[in-house]
Design a protein around this motif. Sequence first.
Motif, mmCIF file in Angstrom:
data_model
loop_
_atom_site.group_PDB
_atom_site.id
_atom_site.type_symbol
_atom_site.label_atom_id
_atom_site.label_comp_id
_atom_site.label_asym_id
_atom_site.label_seq_id
_atom_site.Cartn_x
_atom_site.Cartn_y
_atom_site.Cartn_z
ATOM 1 N N UNK A 132 8.262 -71.045 -42.728
ATOM 2 C CA UNK A 132 7.804 -70.903 -44.100
ATOM 3 C C UNK A 132 6.564 -70.019 -44.206
ATOM 4 N N UNK A 133 6.093 -69.497 -43.084
ATOM 5 C CA UNK A 133 4.908 -68.635 -43.131
ATOM 6 C C UNK A 133 5.148 -67.401 -43.996
ATOM 7 N N UNK A 134 6.333 -66.848 -43.887
ATOM 8 C CA UNK A 134 6.659 -65.665 -44.675
ATOM 9 C C UNK A 134 6.655 -65.967 -46.173
ATOM 10 N N UNK A 135 7.089 -67.176 -46.531
ATOM 11 C CA UNK A 135 7.086 -67.566 -47.938
ATOM 12 C C UNK A 135 5.661 -67.660 -48.476
ATOM 13 N N UNK A 136 4.754 -68.148 -47.665
ATOM 14 C CA UNK A 136 3.349 -68.221 -48.080
ATOM 15 C C UNK A 136 2.756 -66.814 -48.224
ATOM 16 N N UNK A 137 3.082 -65.925 -47.306
ATOM 17 C CA UNK A 137 2.613 -64.539 -47.403
ATOM 18 C C UNK A 137 3.175 -63.881 -48.652
ATOM 19 N N UNK A 138 4.440 -64.122 -48.929
ATOM 20 C CA UNK A 138 5.091 -63.556 -50.108
ATOM 21 C C UNK A 138 4.454 -64.063 -51.399
ATOM 22 N N UNK A 139 4.160 -65.341 -51.470
ATOM 23 C CA UNK A 139 3.499 -65.892 -52.655
ATOM 24 C C UNK A 139 2.110 -65.286 -52.826
ATOM 25 N N UNK A 140 1.360 -65.168 -51.739
ATOM 26 C CA UNK A 140 0.025 -64.570 -51.809
ATOM 27 C C UNK A 140 0.099 -63.114 -52.243
ATOM 28 N N UNK B 134 11.563 -61.550 -46.641
ATOM 29 C CA UNK B 134 12.800 -62.321 -46.802
ATOM 30 C C UNK B 134 13.762 -62.069 -45.643
ATOM 31 N N UNK B 135 13.810 -60.823 -45.164
ATOM 32 C CA UNK B 135 14.629 -60.523 -43.987
ATOM 33 C C UNK B 135 14.140 -61.260 -42.753
ATOM 34 N N UNK B 136 12.829 -61.365 -42.623
ATOM 35 C CA UNK B 136 12.269 -62.110 -41.495
ATOM 36 C C UNK B 136 12.605 -63.598 -41.585
ATOM 37 N N UNK B 137 12.567 -64.131 -42.810
ATOM 38 C CA UNK B 137 12.936 -65.540 -42.988
ATOM 39 C C UNK B 137 14.410 -65.771 -42.664
ATOM 40 N N UNK B 138 15.283 -64.869 -43.111
ATOM 41 C CA UNK B 138 16.716 -65.007 -42.819
ATOM 42 C C UNK B 138 16.969 -64.961 -41.316
ATOM 43 N N UNK B 139 16.279 -64.065 -40.636
ATOM 44 C CA UNK B 139 16.447 -63.973 -39.183
ATOM 45 C C UNK B 139 15.964 -65.247 -38.496
ATOM 46 N N UNK B 140 14.812 -65.769 -38.937
ATOM 47 C CA UNK B 140 14.271 -66.976 -38.311
ATOM 48 C C UNK B 140 15.212 -68.163 -38.513
ATOM 49 N N UNK B 141 15.771 -68.298 -39.713
ATOM 50 C CA UNK B 141 16.693 -69.410 -39.951
ATOM 51 C C UNK B 141 18.038 -69.195 -39.251
ATOM 52 N N UNK B 142 18.453 -67.956 -39.065
ATOM 53 C CA UNK B 142 19.694 -67.676 -38.351
ATOM 54 C C UNK B 142 19.591 -67.997 -36.878
#
Length: 128
Positions: free
Chosen positions: A68-76, A54-62
């Motif tokens: 969304x790759x991190x979201x797929x990893x998180x779901x898996x 989630x921190x990586x996603x926040x940084x990428x969007x910032x």
Amino acid sequence: MIELLAVYATTVFLVIGCIFTLVAAIGLLKLNDPMTRLHAPTKAATVGIGAFLLGSMCHAYGVGEGSFHELMILAFLFVTAPISANFIAKVNIHKRACDMPPAPKLDEMWSTQDVPESEQEMEPQKTP
């Protein structure tokens, strides 16, 4: 303003991830029974890695490069962690590497590996 908010959110998620991962590592080292040791990597480490993602996603969007790759990893990760924990627990029970659960009170066959005597003596059915 959004960049600053993303930096703070990333920092919070990284700190949470570090705390949960540290607790998981300590639990994996300090707990003595295999079944109690199982909870450290499956519970705390999963939440810790989830916080890192989630921190990586926040940084990428910032930064402006959403991902969304991190979201797929998180779901898996959240789907596979309980399944692997169940398999590891079953191996420990079958190897008798841990304290066995108490025997069932009313039915000896429920949730055990016992086979009734009537089924042990049965011959396999022949197909015509």
